[in-house]
Design an enzyme around this catalytic site. Sequence first.
Site, PDB file in Angstrom:
ATOM      1  N   SER A   1       2.256  -2.589  -7.653  1.00  0.00           N
ATOM      2  CA  SER A   1       1.859  -1.258  -7.675  1.00  0.00           C
ATOM      3  C   SER A   1       2.819  -0.541  -7.919  1.00  0.00           C
ATOM      4  O   SER A   1       4.294  -0.486  -7.250  1.00  0.00           O
ATOM      5  CB  SER A   1       1.103  -0.657  -6.564  1.00  0.00           C
ATOM      6  OG  SER A   1      -0.037  -1.708  -6.278  1.00  0.00           O
TER       7      SER A   1
ATOM      8  N   ARG B   1      -9.480  -8.722  -2.687  1.00  0.00           N
ATOM      9  CA  ARG B   1      -8.619  -7.775  -1.584  1.00  0.00           C
ATOM     10  C   ARG B   1      -9.521  -7.503  -0.446  1.00  0.00           C
ATOM     11  O   ARG B   1     -10.732  -7.240  -0.350  1.00  0.00           O
ATOM     12  CB  ARG B   1      -8.399  -6.282  -2.286  1.00  0.00           C
ATOM     13  CG  ARG B   1      -7.782  -5.141  -1.598  1.00  0.00           C
ATOM     14  CD  ARG B   1      -7.697  -3.766  -2.316  1.00  0.00           C
ATOM     15  NE  ARG B   1      -7.088  -2.914  -1.634  1.00  0.00           N
ATOM     16  CZ  ARG B   1      -7.813  -2.025  -0.890  1.00  0.00           C
ATOM     17  NH1 ARG B   1      -9.067  -1.841  -1.029  1.00  0.00           N
ATOM     18  NH2 ARG B   1      -6.735  -1.080  -0.154  1.00  0.00           N
TER      19      ARG B   1
ATOM     20  N   LYS C   1      -9.303   3.623  -2.596  1.00  0.00           N
ATOM     21  CA  LYS C   1      -7.999   3.296  -1.651  1.00  0.00           C
ATOM     22  C   LYS C   1      -7.292   4.799  -1.064  1.00  0.00           C
ATOM     23  O   LYS C   1      -6.862   5.608  -1.717  1.00  0.00           O
ATOM     24  CB  LYS C   1      -6.948   3.056  -2.782  1.00  0.00           C
ATOM     25  CG  LYS C   1      -7.211   1.399  -3.088  1.00  0.00           C
ATOM     26  CD  LYS C   1      -6.137   0.866  -3.852  1.00  0.00           C
ATOM     27  CE  LYS C   1      -5.012   0.458  -3.315  1.00  0.00           C
ATOM     28  NZ  LYS C   1      -4.082  -0.240  -3.820  1.00  0.00           N
TER      29      LYS C   1
END
Length: 214
Positions: free
Chosen positions: A111, A42, A140
Amino acid sequence: MRCDKKDLILYAVTDRTWLGNMTLCEHVEEALKGGVSFVQLREKELDYEAFLKEAFEIKELCRKYNVPFVINDNVDIAVKSDADGIHIGQKDMEVGYVRSIIGEDKILGVSAQTVEQAILAEKMGADYLGVGAVFRTDSKEDADDVSYETLKAICNAVNIPVIAIGGIGKNNVYKLKGSGICGIAVISAIFAADNIKKATSELKSLTKQVILDG
């Protein structure tokens, strides 16, 4: 089968926040030595060329340990690096479109925060779901909270594997017992630890127990 349940027991999402004097590859390898079973790269700030170079490096590292490797969000990087697949969020590209780009042999993770999103993602070709945030998280900022009841409902509504994400660590992982998940995804619980290998090993043992007892 593009994605096996056992590969999703302990899913690591990379983060540069805690690198210190180590490289990202060194961080990831410590986690792999500790038993991480899946790796997601990521990167939100890295420029394209650096991201692609890093993707190739971590892909080779994961292959050395026979662990699936996916890219977060960036389909182009996933395709060019020949990663095992990609993970996308609800605000990214449409699931069916991503599947058409990456092909049938690549892993597609999605997700989800609701039962409706989960069912649609499965229908459109997702191989697994990442559901969260199940606990409060600083990793996040845009993650929506998902209750235990919703997590369990999602697990019951789909036939593909579900992993929980968001604020999970060794002190609260057992609260997910009985939800139906096949694993957890973590960032800081591994990569913020002083001893990444040890933290990974301990968390994997706990997660296995949660799944077994569930």
